[in-house]
Design an enzyme around this catalytic site. Structure first.
Site, mmCIF file in Angstrom:
data_model
loop_
_atom_site.group_PDB
_atom_site.id
_atom_site.type_symbol
_atom_site.label_atom_id
_atom_site.label_comp_id
_atom_site.label_asym_id
_atom_site.label_seq_id
_atom_site.Cartn_x
_atom_site.Cartn_y
_atom_site.Cartn_z
ATOM 1 N N CYS A 392 0.831 -1.320 0.285
ATOM 2 C CA CYS A 392 -0.360 0.106 -0.262
ATOM 3 C C CYS A 392 1.252 1.034 0.219
ATOM 4 O O CYS A 392 1.948 1.797 -0.820
ATOM 5 C CB CYS A 392 -1.021 0.225 1.066
ATOM 6 N N HIS A 523 -3.651 -4.938 0.200
ATOM 7 C CA HIS A 523 -2.991 -5.133 1.406
ATOM 8 C C HIS A 523 -3.364 -6.616 1.891
ATOM 9 O O HIS A 523 -3.876 -7.641 1.939
ATOM 10 C CB HIS A 523 -3.800 -5.267 2.610
ATOM 11 N N GLU A 525 -1.611 -9.551 2.767
ATOM 12 C CA GLU A 525 -1.282 -9.446 4.495
ATOM 13 C C GLU A 525 -2.936 -10.235 4.904
ATOM 14 O O GLU A 525 -2.962 -11.083 6.121
ATOM 15 C CB GLU A 525 -0.791 -8.524 5.396
HETATM 16 N N1 GLN Z 1 -1.739 6.679 3.279
HETATM 17 C C1 GLN Z 1 -1.576 6.268 2.030
HETATM 18 C C2 GLN Z 1 -3.072 6.090 1.323
HETATM 19 O O1 GLN Z 1 -4.405 6.576 1.746
HETATM 20 C C3 GLN Z 1 -1.732 4.470 1.955
HETATM 21 C C4 GLN Z 1 -2.505 3.549 3.215
HETATM 22 C C5 GLN Z 1 -2.004 2.632 3.654
HETATM 23 O O2 GLN Z 1 -1.138 2.043 3.794
HETATM 24 N N2 GLN Z 1 -3.177 1.184 3.348
HETATM 25 O O3 GLN Z 1 -3.050 5.838 0.184
#
Ligand code: GLN
Length: 550
Positions: A392, A523, A525
């Site tokens: 992410c 994600h 995970e």
């Molecule tokens: N801050 C970033 C976004 O909002 C990544 C979010 C995250 O890592 N879950 O796109």
């Protein structure tokens, strides 16, 4: 004859973090192996409507469900232990319950009655618990009540449990997970805190049926007898649960004490014998936590792990478990180091220490702090060909780093960090603009499961071995489509995209340039399961193992 659904309430005594989540998951697993259909519910006593607005350093990881609900990390434990796909009905907070009751009141659903904390709040809780059981067609619903007995915050949930017990006594049982400290200067295990905790629970009208005795060591027979008399739980229903190195041993330890038999007896369920095939699979998996032949050194670069003088890794729980599953399946033992991204800003000389690691992960994150340190680490991993996995925010860092150092766009950035940059390579998603303008932060990110299409001939496609995938998301920003052409022209491949081709879901470098340099906007995970390791974690771990061998 219609079988009644049974409910097991799990409550905690003496300290928080006593292991209710893992206990609940383990109870679920041993019952599932008896052929029962099990589901699980987590109740968080916070006013927050979901966990999405809580700081992970305080509350732990925000676990995202397929339907986009932002929940507590214990939901991840349930999904992993029980191999389930849970939905928002399986999670509630005080805020969520009150919000519904107030909305119902505004809609006149209470038909002019005076709406009161008791019974209307517990009744709403009961309604949700029963609905979750019904949707899952569950034989057994495990309900974990967050917090510790004696707190003001979870009283209404205990009240709901008590009311359910009154309504159908034979369908409800209570498991209390309590802590037995062994103060070092005293040198013996003390039972009094648990005696008080049970008394407090009794004060809420609830008597535990099973007591799980947590502690550094096992509760000995002498103390078991003593506690048994005082708290009115027979000694054979007090289950010793000493600290273990691997949480995956806990269901196995429970079964050594024949806990699934005891639970079935208490609930009046005539269950099948344990499914030996499933059980052996689990035991075999659990064994790998101890047997890993060779270690792999993984650096996790983040910022949500310092709390006062202590370092906690809960914010990255699913990532850690994802690493473990892929390592165990390859007979490896991961050794994870926590590196603070801000350190690379203050002490750039620390970067070269990254050479010691077999792989580097930059997990999810928000905001400005630590971003420049992260970018330095990504550059180091790319240039030194250290396997790198970005999750992410980690993928967004990869793209920014590539834009800055390969495309030469020196001020490349994400709008989240520097909206004044001339090269916003990571921009706010179109659908998010309104939310941000109106300060609508809660539950409004791009959340939950989305489909992506993988490009042939890429590392991503080879890892998954299929063209179409579904993964869980939690973000507001995305790769700016205006830069995709230039980035690809300079060698970065967007190997996974949304079905309409508009959103970049996976970025990677070809194998000819780097052994493993891959990031995902989602994600992975959240979908890594003990018996079903995640394909991308597995590819990453294989690359780490190859580096170590060199
Ligand atoms: N801050 C970033 C976004 O909002 C990544 C979010 C995250 O890592 N879950 O796109």
């Amino acid at each position: 004859m219609k079988k009644e659904t049974k409910y097991i309430f799990v409550v905690g005594g003496v300290i928080s973090g006593v292991g209710k989540g893992i206990t609940s998951s383990s109870l679920g697993l041993i019952l599932k192996n008896r052929g029962l259909n099990v589901t699980a519910i987590k109740i968080d006593p916070y006013i927050n409507v979901d966990a999405g607005t809580m700081n992970p350093t305080v509350h732990g990881e925000v676990f995202v469900l397929s339907d986009g609900d932002e929940t507590d990390q214990d939901m991840g434990n349930y999904e992993r232990f029980l191999d389930l796909n849970l939905t928002r009905i399986n999670y509630m907070t005080t805020g969520r319950v009150y919000k519904t009751v107030i909305e119902k009141e505004r809609n006149l659903e209470y038909g002019g009655k005076c709406v009161e904390v008791v019974p209307h709040i517990p009744l709403e809780v009961i309604g949700r618990i029963k609905k979750a059981g019904k949707i899952a067609k569950a034989d057994v619903v495990i309900v974990e009540i967050g917090g510790t007995v004696g707190e003001y915050q979870n009283l209404l949930f205990l009240e709901a449990a008590r009311m359910m017990k009154i309504e159908s006594p034979k369908d409800i049982i209570f498991v209390m997970v309590s802590y037995f400290p062994t103060p070092s200067k005293i040198g013996e295990m003390k039972t009094k805190p648990t005696q008080y905790a049970v008394r407090t629970l009794n004060g809420a009208g609830i008597q535990p049926d099973i007591l799980i005795a947590r502690g550094d060591t096992a509760l000995d027979e002498k103390r078991k007898e003593k506690v048994s008399v005082i708290v009115s739980v027979s000694a054979d229903r007090i289950i010793s649960a000493p600290d273990v190195d691997s949480i995956y041993d806990i269901p196995i330890n429970f079964e050594k004490e024949k806990l699934s038999d005891k639970l079935c007896n208490l609930m009046g369920i005539n269950a099948k014998k344990t499914d030996t095939q499933a059980w052996n699979k689990w035991k075999n998996f659990a064994k790998h936590a101890h047997n890993g032949k060779d270690i792999l050194k993984i650096a996790m670069i983040g910022k949500y792990f310092e709390t006062g003088d202590f370092v906690l890794s809960d914010s990255y729980l699913s990532v850690i478990e994802g690493i473990k599953y892929s390592c165990y399946a390859q007979n490896r033992k991961p050794v994870i180091s926590w590196l603070n991204s801000t350190d690379f800003e203050k002490f750039p000389e620390k970067l070269k220490d990254l050479k010691k690691y077999d792989g580097i992960i930059v997990p999810g994150g928000f905001g400005t702090r630590g971003v420049e340190g992260n970018l330095k680490a990504v550059k180091f991993a790319r240039e030194n060909k250290i396997p790198f996995f970005g999750l992410c925010y980690g993928m967004q860092m990869m793209v920014i780093e590539y834009a800055r150092n390969v495309l030469g766009l020196k001020d490349a950035n994400t709008r989240e960090v520097n909206p004044d940059s001339k090269n916003i390579v990571i921009d706010v998603m179109e659908s998010q603009k309104e939310h941000l303008k109106n300060n609508l932060y809660g539950g409004s990110m791009r959340l939950g499961a989305y489909k992506a299409i993988l490009r042939e001939g890429t590392l991503a496609r080879a890892s998954y071995g299929k063209k179409e995938i579904i993964e869980r998301h939690r973000h507001r920003y995305e790769v700016n489509p205006a830069f995709v052409g230039d980035l690809e022209a300079q060698g970065l491949i967007f190997s996974g995209r949304s079905p309409d081709g508009q959103l970049m879901e996976i970025a990677e470098l070809p194998k000819s340039k780097h052994p493993f340099f891959l990031g995902t906007q989602f994600h992975p995970e959240f979908l890594a399961h003990p018996l079903d390791p995640h394909p991308l974690f597995t590819s990453f771990i294989k690359a780490c193992a190859a580096k170590r061998k060199k």
